[in-house]
Write an enzyme that holds these catalytic residues in place. Structure first.
Site, PDB file in Angstrom:
ATOM      1  N   GLU A  68      -3.312 -10.035   4.289  1.00 31.00           N
ATOM      2  CA  GLU A  68      -3.947  -9.609   5.302  1.00 31.00           C
ATOM      3  C   GLU A  68      -5.189 -10.990   5.630  1.00 31.00           C
ATOM      4  OE1 GLU A  68      -2.559  -5.894   4.180  1.00 31.00           O
ATOM      5  OE2 GLU A  68      -3.065  -7.531   3.386  1.00 31.00           O
TER       6      GLU A  68
ATOM      7  N   GLU B  45       0.627  -1.207   0.216  1.00 29.17           N
ATOM      8  CA  GLU B  45      -0.161   0.058  -0.053  1.00 29.17           C
ATOM      9  C   GLU B  45       1.027   1.362   0.013  1.00 29.17           C
ATOM     10  OE1 GLU B  45      -4.118  -1.442   2.088  1.00 29.17           O
ATOM     11  OE2 GLU B  45      -2.354  -1.683   3.214  1.00 29.17           O
TER      12      GLU B  45
END
Length: 274
Positions: A134, A114
């Site tokens: 995740e 990210e």
């Protein structure tokens, strides 16, 4: 020339080097794969503030170690509070007027990916890999990973990354336009610096205007993306999966997803637990 951040209590997390009008920002928590804790967030935010505010700087490069870019949020400590100017990691919500290049060697995972998505250009070593792991820890990407990559990558590839948690090699992302250049391992920073110097040779006002216009267009749908991400986060916070995923990570074992009927009892064979 090297620039010291000795006056900052978080300086051990980040180093700065200036090459002409280019600021190189290097994450230094190599023993933790550059996992982002509160100190790292504060140090990154201070570095990006310097890039924004110093009139002698025209371009920035964000890089990590020789074998790993960033493993994302430190799940044992958290990444700290978002900063006033930069948001999460000191960068994710930052409004920038100067180009930022990610120079990536090794894995850029979770929040590390990210961070890459928050940059304007990406140069990567051929062994670099990018992923959103995740879901394997009972959490979700919350810093733009669910929507920012879709500007360059096919939806099917983004879904594969987000739903399997498996990394994708740099060459695959270059084919789809997310990565500007794939280079030999160990040369990503040098290639990023060469690219930054090309940018710095141009009109600073024109570069800033072009960057602002392109980022405004690219970010036109960000509000919807953040709202959808927040809704997804709220649906999982405090859930059995969330608690089990974090507990398994801290205990260095595979999560057991047998807390609800119909779910597999454990992670697939061969899956790494970070």
């Amino acid at each position: 020339m090297s620039i010291s951040l000795a006056s900052s209590p978080t300086s051990e997390r980040v180093s700065l080097d200036q090459h002409g009008a280019v600021l190189i920002i290097r994450m230094l928590r190599h023993d933790k794969r550059n996992a982002i804790d509160a100190q790292m967030t504060a140090a990154l935010s201070a570095a990006f503030d310097r890039l924004d505010d110093d009139p002698t700087l025209r371009c920035g490069i964000l890089t990590g170690g020789e074998t790993v870019f960033c493993a994302g949020t430190d799940l044992s400590q958290g990444a700290g509070e978002p900063t006033q100017r930069g948001g999460a990691y000191g960068l994710i919500h930052r409004q920038r007027a100067k180009p930022l290049i990610a120079a990536v060697e090794g894995p850029a995972l979770g929040g590390g990916f990210e961070l890459v998505l928050a940059c304007d250009l990406v140069v990567a070593g051929q062994s670099a890999a990018f992923g959103l792991p995740e879901v394997g820890h009972g959490v979700i990407p919350t810093c733009g990973g669910l929507f920012r990559g879709s500007a360059s990558l096919p939806l099917a590839l983004m879904k594969r990354m987000a739903l399997t948690g498996l990394p994708v090699p740099a060459a695959a992302l270059e084919r789809h336009g997310l990565i500007a250049e794939v280079v030999a391992d160990g040369t990503a920073l040098a290639a990023a610096l060469a690219l930054a110097l090309e940018i710095c040779a141009n009109s600073p006002l024109a570069v800033a205007a072009v960057l602002r216009a392109m980022n405004d267009v690219a970010g036109a749908d960000d509000e919807a993306g953040w709202a959808a991400t927040d809704a997804a986060l709220q649906s999982i916070l405090g859930s059995p999966d969330h608690r089990e995923g974090i507990t398994a990570f801290l205990e260095k074992r595979r999560p057991r997803w047998d807390r609800r009927p119909g779910l597999p009892a454990h992670a697939p064979e061969g899956r790494e637990t970070r």
